[in-house]
Write a protein that holds these residues in place. Structure first.
Motif, short mmCIF file in Angstrom:
data_model
loop_
_atom_site.label_atom_id
_atom_site.label_comp_id
_atom_site.label_asym_id
_atom_site.label_seq_id
_atom_site.Cartn_x
_atom_site.Cartn_y
_atom_site.Cartn_z
N ALA A 40 38.82 36.04 48.16
CA ALA A 40 38.01 34.94 47.60
C ALA A 40 38.90 33.75 47.26
O ALA A 40 38.52 32.60 47.48
CB ALA A 40 37.27 35.42 46.36
N GLN A 41 40.09 34.01 46.74
CA GLN A 41 41.02 32.93 46.40
C GLN A 41 41.39 32.13 47.64
O GLN A 41 41.40 30.91 47.63
CB GLN A 41 42.27 33.50 45.75
CG GLN A 41 43.28 32.48 45.31
CD GLN A 41 42.81 31.71 44.09
OE1 GLN A 41 42.14 32.26 43.23
NE2 GLN A 41 43.15 30.44 44.02
N PHE A 42 41.69 32.81 48.74
CA PHE A 42 42.04 32.11 49.98
C PHE A 42 40.83 31.39 50.56
O PHE A 42 40.97 30.32 51.13
CB PHE A 42 42.59 33.10 51.02
CG PHE A 42 44.02 33.46 50.78
CD1 PHE A 42 45.02 32.51 50.81
CD2 PHE A 42 44.37 34.77 50.52
CE1 PHE A 42 46.34 32.85 50.59
CE2 PHE A 42 45.69 35.12 50.29
CZ PHE A 42 46.68 34.16 50.33
N ALA A 53 49.92 33.42 42.22
CA ALA A 53 49.65 34.34 41.11
C ALA A 53 48.67 35.43 41.53
O ALA A 53 48.84 36.61 41.16
CB ALA A 53 49.10 33.56 39.91
N THR A 54 47.68 35.06 42.32
CA THR A 54 46.69 36.04 42.79
C THR A 54 47.36 37.06 43.70
O THR A 54 47.09 38.27 43.61
CB THR A 54 45.54 35.33 43.54
OG1 THR A 54 44.96 34.37 42.66
CG2 THR A 54 44.49 36.32 43.97
N LEU A 55 48.24 36.60 44.57
CA LEU A 55 48.97 37.53 45.44
C LEU A 55 49.85 38.48 44.63
O LEU A 55 49.95 39.66 44.94
CB LEU A 55 49.81 36.75 46.46
CG LEU A 55 49.03 36.09 47.58
CD1 LEU A 55 49.95 35.21 48.43
CD2 LEU A 55 48.33 37.13 48.44
N GLU A 56 50.46 37.96 43.59
CA GLU A 56 51.29 38.82 42.73
C GLU A 56 50.44 39.87 42.04
O GLU A 56 50.84 41.04 41.93
CB GLU A 56 52.05 37.98 41.71
CG GLU A 56 53.06 38.78 40.91
CD GLU A 56 54.09 39.49 41.76
OE1 GLU A 56 54.45 40.64 41.40
OE2 GLU A 56 54.54 38.95 42.78
N GLU A 57 49.26 39.49 41.58
CA GLU A 57 48.35 40.46 40.97
C GLU A 57 47.96 41.54 41.97
O GLU A 57 47.88 42.72 41.64
CB GLU A 57 47.09 39.77 40.46
CG GLU A 57 47.29 38.95 39.21
CD GLU A 57 46.01 38.22 38.82
OE1 GLU A 57 44.93 38.56 39.33
OE2 GLU A 57 46.11 37.29 37.99
N PHE A 58 47.72 41.12 43.21
CA PHE A 58 47.37 42.08 44.24
C PHE A 58 48.52 43.04 44.52
O PHE A 58 48.32 44.25 44.65
CB PHE A 58 46.96 41.34 45.52
CG PHE A 58 46.46 42.26 46.60
CD1 PHE A 58 45.39 43.10 46.39
CD2 PHE A 58 47.07 42.27 47.84
CE1 PHE A 58 44.92 43.96 47.40
CE2 PHE A 58 46.62 43.10 48.85
CZ PHE A 58 45.55 43.94 48.63
#
Length: 125
Positions: A40-42, A53-58
């Motif tokens: 969704a972020q992408f 940050a979203t990738l790090e959370e993933f």
């Protein structure tokens, strides 16, 4: 892997299987939720500052999933596998009219089986 001898009684195998399946399903669901958030972020805007940050959370969700799977596989191998091995060995001994006792041979066989099983579980996950 170190073992307590004789192995611990694990309880009902069906209940253990349900518990393992539940833990893995919950871990997978958390990972899938994080994956949807990344996608969704992408989809919104791949260049936003929140993407990193979203990738790090993933990545953290993947590490968490891996840790849960690892713990569950290790617990199965340490607690269930010795009991299952012993049950099979006792049945074979009973069929032959002899008494089963843990020996170095059995411990070595179980440790080899456990190492292979643990690696197989992790590869499957």
């Amino acid at each position: 892997m170190p073992y307590e001898w004789p192995p611990l009684v694990p309880g009902d195998p069906d209940e253990v299987a349900r518990r393992v399946a539940t833990v893995l399903e919950e871990a997978w669901q958390r990972l899938a939720d994080k994956q949807r958030a990344v996608i969704a972020q992408f989809a919104d805007n791949p260049r936003t500052p929140h993407t990193a940050a979203t990738l790090e959370e993933f990545k953290q969700a993947i590490r968490s999933f891996s840790g849960r799977v690892d713990r569950e596989a290790r617990q199965f191998v340490q607690r269930q596998l010795p009991r299952l091995y012993e049950d099979g060995a006792r049945a074979a001994a009973d069929a032959l009219g002899v008494t089963f006792r843990w020996t170095t041979f059995h411990r070595d066989a179980l440790e080899s089986l456990a190492a292979d099983s643990y690696a197989d579980f992790l590869r499957r996950s």
